[in-house]
Design an enzyme around this catalytic site. Structure first.
Site, PDB file in Angstrom:
ATOM      1  N   TRP A 102       0.846  -1.248   0.110  1.00  0.00           N
ATOM      2  CA  TRP A 102      -0.031   0.089  -0.074  1.00  0.00           C
ATOM      3  C   TRP A 102       0.801   1.071  -0.089  1.00  0.00           C
ATOM      4  O   TRP A 102       0.385   2.148  -0.627  1.00  0.00           O
ATOM      5  CB  TRP A 102      -0.910   0.052   1.334  1.00  0.00           C
ATOM      6  CG  TRP A 102      -1.816  -1.205   1.046  1.00  0.00           C
ATOM      7  CD1 TRP A 102      -1.839  -2.230   2.014  1.00  0.00           C
ATOM      8  CD2 TRP A 102      -2.674  -1.668   0.175  1.00  0.00           C
ATOM      9  NE1 TRP A 102      -2.950  -3.135   1.696  1.00  0.00           N
ATOM     10  CE2 TRP A 102      -3.486  -2.561   0.534  1.00  0.00           C
ATOM     11  CE3 TRP A 102      -3.125  -0.691  -1.087  1.00  0.00           C
ATOM     12  CZ2 TRP A 102      -4.525  -3.296  -0.245  1.00  0.00           C
ATOM     13  CZ3 TRP A 102      -4.312  -1.381  -1.783  1.00  0.00           C
ATOM     14  CH2 TRP A 102      -4.823  -2.634  -1.408  1.00  0.00           C
ATOM     15  N   ASP A 172      -1.983   6.354   6.596  1.00  0.00           N
ATOM     16  CA  ASP A 172      -2.921   5.524   5.924  1.00  0.00           C
ATOM     17  C   ASP A 172      -3.173   4.529   7.132  1.00  0.00           C
ATOM     18  O   ASP A 172      -2.442   3.541   7.393  1.00  0.00           O
ATOM     19  CB  ASP A 172      -2.304   4.859   4.945  1.00  0.00           C
ATOM     20  CG  ASP A 172      -3.367   3.486   4.309  1.00  0.00           C
ATOM     21  OD1 ASP A 172      -4.363   3.354   4.746  1.00  0.00           O
ATOM     22  OD2 ASP A 172      -2.961   3.169   3.343  1.00  0.00           O
ATOM     23  N   LYS A 196     -12.288  -2.256   6.796  1.00  0.00           N
ATOM     24  CA  LYS A 196     -11.495  -3.188   7.793  1.00  0.00           C
ATOM     25  C   LYS A 196     -12.172  -2.952   9.453  1.00  0.00           C
ATOM     26  O   LYS A 196     -12.649  -3.782   9.816  1.00  0.00           O
ATOM     27  CB  LYS A 196     -10.266  -2.934   7.580  1.00  0.00           C
ATOM     28  CG  LYS A 196      -9.563  -3.578   6.393  1.00  0.00           C
ATOM     29  CD  LYS A 196      -8.927  -2.886   5.616  1.00  0.00           C
ATOM     30  CE  LYS A 196      -8.527  -3.489   4.287  1.00  0.00           C
ATOM     31  NZ  LYS A 196      -7.895  -2.897   3.299  1.00  0.00           N
TER      32      LYS A 196
HETATM   33  C1  LIG Z   1      -7.260  -2.074   2.180  1.00  0.00           C
HETATM   34  C2  LIG Z   1      -6.103  -0.910   2.200  1.00  0.00           C
HETATM   35  C3  LIG Z   1      -6.156   0.038   1.301  1.00  0.00           C
HETATM   36  C4  LIG Z   1      -6.810   0.056  -0.027  1.00  0.00           C
HETATM   37  O1  LIG Z   1      -7.986   0.245   0.225  1.00  0.00           O
HETATM   38  P1  LIG Z   1      -9.228   0.635  -0.799  1.00  0.00           P
HETATM   39  O2  LIG Z   1     -10.410   1.136   0.150  1.00  0.00           O
HETATM   40  O3  LIG Z   1      -9.507  -0.949  -1.246  1.00  0.00           O
HETATM   41  O4  LIG Z   1      -8.742   1.499  -1.687  1.00  0.00           O
HETATM   42  C5  LIG Z   1      -5.078   0.896   1.317  1.00  0.00           C
HETATM   43  N1  LIG Z   1      -4.365   0.887   2.379  1.00  0.00           N
HETATM   44  C6  LIG Z   1      -4.188  -0.100   3.672  1.00  0.00           C
HETATM   45  C7  LIG Z   1      -3.501   0.026   4.497  1.00  0.00           C
HETATM   46  C8  LIG Z   1      -5.367  -1.046   3.392  1.00  0.00           C
HETATM   47  O5  LIG Z   1      -5.242  -2.188   4.283  1.00  0.00           O
END
Ligand SMILES: *Cc1c(COP(=O)(O)O)cnc(C)c1O
Length: 360
Positions: A102, A172, A196
């Site tokens: 990511w 993030d 999540k």
């Molecule tokens: C799942 C995830 C993403 C991607 O998220 P989307 O909502 O599918 O764009 C980005 N960063 C992390 C740390 C993730 O776990």
């Protein structure tokens, strides 16, 4: 109904109580005769839903008044683009800690509008640890520093925030928001896809310090400018109404559980059970450096891909679902987000011991 435990990395398990409440309110929300899915996003009833969701999140994370809370679409992935577009406001340089897939995606998007500089990376060891940094590694002229607090795929997390001086820290937090305590004031911007720890897919949370809003270039698409969403309270266009409603229910559930501090304790206990089994076993392999282990995503494997496949198939027969590791990592991964009950982890641990006995 099948009684299972869902270890999916995302979209992932939601609290049973929340799903039941949503079911109870599905056809008639609070006597309106309408579903939340059928309501105008400009109606007083929906404005109350979004206002209360924001208030609950502010309470859970102690978000100060000089931070805006936005309910957006496009996933965390859209933030990989929105952040450089909006935050490259002076030097157009940004420092990144590369801790996984990511982070890499965030870096490659930032290249389109400026110069991302990777100050530390754990790619040399297959992202099995979280890279250390010291204050002198960061460029004081950078417009921001970007980190991924929890690496969903590799099962690592940051335990000590970098010292970036006056440069805003951008995080993030998609896979560990609300799972452990953070001080919002340590960050310029926090973002998280909801699917999540927060609710269904389709909603992205952004928490942004006021002074970072309003710097996007004039040709920025209107939906990609934070200012648009700040000035219209996340309703410039139709927001993801039902996902926001669900997130609000999850926030209230989290408050009822005792808030983030209590969640963190529970998560440490749950993850501890799993890591104990991994540490005591010579059958399972846990690839992540101990000090950097995630509380949310626990990767492990056996000595062979065949045994891993057998583990996943037999676990599913016992109602332990979605344990397959990420496609590039292989093995198993147990995602144990906030709503995963302790009993689910206990059931997994019991199965792991039994599987080891029979196959070790
Ligand atoms: C799942 C995830 C993403 C991607 O998220 P989307 O909502 O599918 O764009 C980005 N960063 C992390 C740390 C993730 O776990």
């Amino acid at each position: 109904m099948a009684n299972i435990y869902n270890f999916s990395a995302g979209p992932s398990v939601l609290p049973k109580e929340v799903l039941q409440q949503a079911q109870n309110e599905l056809l008639d929300y609070h006597g309106t005769g309408m579903s939340v899915m059928e309501m105008s996003h400009r109606s007083a009833v929906f404005i109350d839903i979004i206002d209360r969701a924001e208030a609950s999140l502010r309470m859970l994370m102690s978000i100060p008044d000089n931070y805006k809370v936005l309910f957006l679409q496009g996933g965390a992935t859209t933030q990989f683009s929105m952040i450089p577009l909006n935050l490259f406001r002076n030097s157009k340089k940004a420092d990144f800690i590369n801790s996984g897939s990511w982070s890499k995606k965030a870096i490659s998007e930032a290249k389109k509008w400026g110069t991302p500089n990777v100050v530390a990376s754990s790619e040399d060891q297959g992202f099995t640890y979280f890279p250390e940094t010291s204050a002198d590694m960061f460029d004081p002229e950078a417009d921001y520093v970007h980190i991924t607090t929890n690496n969903t795929i590799y099962g690592t997390r940051i335990t000590q925030l970098p010292d970036t001086g006056d440069v805003p820290l951008v995080a993030d937090m998609s896979s560990n928001i609300l799972s452990e305590e953070y001080n919002v004031e340590d960050f310029g911007l926090i973002y998280a896809g909801a699917q999540k720890n927060i609710g269904p897919a389709g909603l992205t949370i952004v928490i942004i310090r006021e002074d970072l809003v309003g710097h996007a270039p004039a040709d920025t698409p209107i939906m990609l400018d934070y200012k648009t969403h700040v000035s219209k309270q996340s309703a410039y266009n139709t927001p993801p109404c039902f996902a926001i409603y669900m997130a609000g229910l999850v926030f209230d559930w989290t408050i009822k559980q005792g808030g983030v501090a209590e969640m963190e304790k529970k998560n440490e206990a749950k993850a501890g059970l799993l890591y104990n089994v991994l540490d005591e076993s010579s059958f399972y392999i846990a690839p992540v450096r101990k000090s950097d282990r995630s509380l949310m995503n626990v990767p492990f494997r056996t000595i062979s891909a065949e045994l891993d496949a057998k583990f996943i198939a037999e676990a599913a027969k016992e109602g332990l679902m979605t344990l397959k590791g990420y496609r590039t990592v292989g093995g198993m991964r147990a995602s144990i987000y906030n709503p995963m009950p302790l009993e689910g982890v206990e059931a997994l641990v019991a199965f792991m011991k039994e599987f080891e006995k029979n196959n070790g």
